[in-house]
Design a protein around this motif. Structure first.
Motif, PDB file in Angstrom:
ATOM      1  N   SER A  36       1.617 -10.452  -4.021  1.00  0.00           N
ATOM      2  CA  SER A  36       1.149  -9.065  -4.079  1.00  0.00           C
ATOM      3  C   SER A  36       2.248  -8.073  -3.729  1.00  0.00           C
ATOM      4  O   SER A  36       2.225  -6.932  -4.173  1.00  0.00           O
ATOM      5  CB  SER A  36      -0.043  -8.883  -3.144  1.00  0.00           C
ATOM      6  OG  SER A  36       0.401  -8.586  -1.841  1.00  0.00           O
ATOM      7  N   GLY A  37       3.161  -8.476  -2.895  1.00  0.00           N
ATOM      8  CA  GLY A  37       4.329  -7.626  -2.638  1.00  0.00           C
ATOM      9  C   GLY A  37       4.162  -6.630  -1.508  1.00  0.00           C
ATOM     10  O   GLY A  37       4.921  -5.662  -1.416  1.00  0.00           O
ATOM     11  N   SER A  38       3.210  -6.878  -0.593  1.00  0.00           N
ATOM     12  CA  SER A  38       3.064  -5.932   0.524  1.00  0.00           C
ATOM     13  C   SER A  38       4.328  -5.905   1.387  1.00  0.00           C
ATOM     14  O   SER A  38       4.751  -4.835   1.852  1.00  0.00           O
ATOM     15  CB  SER A  38       1.835  -6.259   1.369  1.00  0.00           C
ATOM     16  OG  SER A  38       1.974  -7.503   2.004  1.00  0.00           O
ATOM     17  N   ASN A  39       4.927  -7.060   1.592  1.00  0.00           N
ATOM     18  CA  ASN A  39       6.172  -7.086   2.375  1.00  0.00           C
ATOM     19  C   ASN A  39       7.321  -6.447   1.613  1.00  0.00           C
ATOM     20  O   ASN A  39       8.139  -5.729   2.199  1.00  0.00           O
ATOM     21  CB  ASN A  39       6.523  -8.524   2.753  1.00  0.00           C
ATOM     22  CG  ASN A  39       5.664  -9.045   3.872  1.00  0.00           C
ATOM     23  OD1 ASN A  39       5.835  -8.679   5.017  1.00  0.00           O
ATOM     24  ND2 ASN A  39       4.696  -9.884   3.533  1.00  0.00           N
ATOM     25  N   GLU A  87       3.706  -8.885  10.230  1.00  0.00           N
ATOM     26  CA  GLU A  87       4.736  -8.733   9.194  1.00  0.00           C
ATOM     27  C   GLU A  87       5.111  -7.268   9.007  1.00  0.00           C
ATOM     28  O   GLU A  87       6.290  -6.923   8.926  1.00  0.00           O
ATOM     29  CB  GLU A  87       4.236  -9.327   7.869  1.00  0.00           C
ATOM     30  CG  GLU A  87       4.098 -10.832   7.931  1.00  0.00           C
ATOM     31  CD  GLU A  87       3.498 -11.453   6.673  1.00  0.00           C
ATOM     32  OE1 GLU A  87       3.614 -12.672   6.528  1.00  0.00           O
ATOM     33  OE2 GLU A  87       2.924 -10.714   5.848  1.00  0.00           O
TER      34      GLU A  87
END
Ligand code: GRF
Length: 192
Positions: free
Chosen positions: A13-16, A177
């Motif tokens: 998903s690419g939240s980081n 995170e």
């Protein structure tokens, strides 16, 4: 000092990845994320990168494992540091050699527990719950040619309660995170 460039490798998903991009955009430091590498065309990270104006290159597993494909893309963006943020493929040895001590991964548990092949995302949180752990956390570590076994840079812990589900664990880990990952990257490579 010359600008340093970070490539984020991600599969999900690419939240980081988004958090890293925003952190280095907002901080007046000598580094920024200027490339995302993804191995899944329909991953959320592809949209996030495009919305944030960061180049995103989608590559197959074979392309990632081919030095003649991958290295020119990285050198074309003058990449100094590689950050793995939910990237599910094993990093090929040529990349480890070319970026020695300059590749970092985040793992959503307290390594060496709950690491290794197949231990990613929800699988990790489910294993933590099944083991009845009373704490979990994040591990940020250097990347070598094996899953989840490079030198540890940083860990942060969070308490679990006996009725926490894998979903609850994921929420707690994602909070860690968001709080720590970008700061640890900054402190490790750019604060001196
Ligand atoms: C994160 O929990 C990361 O630690 C793990 O995979 C997840 C990726 O999430 N390795 P996202 O794609 O950054 O939202």
């Amino acid at each position: 000092m010359a600008m340093k460039n970070i490539a984020v490798f991600a599969s999900g998903s690419g939240s980081n990845a988004e958090n890293l991009i925003r952190y280095f955009n907002d901080n007046q430091c000598e580094a920024k994320v200027n490339l995302v590498i993804c191995n899944k065309q329909n991953a959320g990270v592809v949209d996030r990168a495009s919305q944030l104006g960061v180049d995103c290159v989608v590559l197959s597993k074979d392309q990632i494992n081919n030095s003649e494909t991958l290295l020119p893309i990285l050198s074309g963006h003058n990449i100094d540091i590689i950050v793995l943020a939910g990237f599910l493929l094993l990093i090929p040895q040529f990349l480890v050699d070319n970026y020695e001590n300059r590749i970092v991964n985040i793992h959503p548990a307290l390594l060496p527990k709950f690491g290794g092949k197949g231990m990613y995302g929800r699988h990790v949180h489910e294993a933590v719950v099944a083991a009845g752990e009373n704490e979990t956390g994040i591990t940020i570590h250097y990347v070598n040619g094996h899953y989840d076994s490079g030198d540890i840079i940083f860990q942060a812990k969070v308490d679990l309660s006996p009725d926490d589900t894998a979903d609850d664990v994921e929420v707690k880990v994602r909070q860690l995170e968001q709080i720590h990952f970008a700061k640890v990257i900054y402190n490790t490579f750019f604060s001196k």
